[in-house]
Design an enzyme around this catalytic site. Sequence first.
Site, PDB file in Angstrom:
ATOM      1  N   THR A  19      32.276  12.570 -18.870  1.00 43.08           N
ATOM      2  CA  THR A  19      31.073  11.956 -18.530  1.00 43.08           C
ATOM      3  C   THR A  19      30.975  10.455 -18.759  1.00 43.08           C
ATOM      4  O   THR A  19      31.598  10.131 -19.559  1.00 43.08           O
ATOM      5  CB  THR A  19      29.692  12.912 -18.803  1.00 43.08           C
ATOM      6  N   GLY A  20      30.296  10.091 -18.094  1.00 42.46           N
ATOM      7  CA  GLY A  20      29.869   8.484 -18.360  1.00 42.46           C
ATOM      8  C   GLY A  20      31.187   7.469 -17.788  1.00 42.46           C
ATOM      9  O   GLY A  20      31.325   6.575 -18.568  1.00 42.46           O
ATOM     10  N   ILE A  27      34.712   2.843 -22.196  1.00 38.11           N
ATOM     11  CA  ILE A  27      35.285   3.800 -22.772  1.00 38.11           C
ATOM     12  C   ILE A  27      35.712   5.183 -22.093  1.00 38.11           C
ATOM     13  O   ILE A  27      36.968   5.622 -21.988  1.00 38.11           O
ATOM     14  CB  ILE A  27      34.798   4.270 -24.134  1.00 38.11           C
ATOM     15  N   GLY A  28      34.676   5.371 -21.249  1.00 38.48           N
ATOM     16  CA  GLY A  28      34.949   6.873 -20.260  1.00 38.48           C
ATOM     17  C   GLY A  28      36.210   6.600 -19.631  1.00 38.48           C
ATOM     18  O   GLY A  28      36.994   7.546 -19.344  1.00 38.48           O
ATOM     19  N   SER A 166      27.452   7.638 -32.357  1.00 34.32           N
ATOM     20  CA  SER A 166      27.072   6.293 -32.710  1.00 34.32           C
ATOM     21  C   SER A 166      26.429   6.233 -33.833  1.00 34.32           C
ATOM     22  O   SER A 166      25.753   7.261 -34.368  1.00 34.32           O
ATOM     23  CB  SER A 166      26.445   5.325 -31.655  1.00 34.32           C
ATOM     24  N   TYR A 175      18.273   5.666 -29.103  1.00 33.33           N
ATOM     25  CA  TYR A 175      19.608   5.676 -29.076  1.00 33.33           C
ATOM     26  C   TYR A 175      20.190   6.274 -30.192  1.00 33.33           C
ATOM     27  O   TYR A 175      20.938   7.548 -30.021  1.00 33.33           O
ATOM     28  CB  TYR A 175      20.326   4.370 -28.750  1.00 33.33           C
TER      29      TYR A 175
END
Length: 264
Positions: A19-20, A27-28, A166, A175
């Site tokens: 995903t992403g 990064i994905g 994170s 987040y």
Amino acid sequence: MTTTPQPSPAPSRPIALITGVGRSIGIGAGIARRLAASGWDVAFTYWTPYDRRMEWGAEPGAAASIARELAEAGAGTAAIEADLTDPDAPARIFDEAEQRLGGPVTALVLSHAESVESGLLDTTVEAFDRHFAVNSRASWLLIREYGLRFRGAPGTATGRIVALTSDHTVGNLPYGASKGALDRITLAAAHELAHLGVTANVVNPGPVDTGWMSDDLREALVRGTPLGRLGTPQDTAHLVDFLCSPEGQWINGQLLKSNGGAAA
């Protein structure tokens, strides 16, 4: 004369769902390239409206370009646009990945994120709910869908879940809090899905500049990292590749920091 339908042959390459993967420098995308090079077919999701909301903006044609790269590396590919605030999206994503790539998903890599900076006093209810819908609820639903569908060989640990997290907290409340929930969901999967032959781990990639850092932040983070540089998508991708490999099966239920020793 009637014949008994035969099951479709298993795909020659295992299938990873990532995903992403909306930006070529993200990064994905780095993980997708690494897994394709290691022999995986790759389905990936992206959501262009999110990038449009962010200061870096949407990258026109990114999904198609990434898919071409993966195909050139020998991978079957499926680019799937999906709004992860929709609770029905995870089942549709798995349906499309399986239909287009011809088999079940073996590795689930969660690298998507909603990330809009705000603190305790200025976070809105809407922003808080959106972060948890994308980073926590969608991750749980994707892991649940994976667990409901996964069929591994008895007595083997062939399934993989890897989630990117994170440690942001100060000034980044929704987040950081939603990523903290993601950690717990993924680590629960390491125990609750173990009987299926699935391992689940969380990776904190540390400071990786994919176009979102200011010059001042970039310099401060480099000073705080013993290796004197920032992380790259390739750094994260190498660890994810190992965790998804047969050699990585003994690592389970861990939160791994792949951050060059960066100071907290």
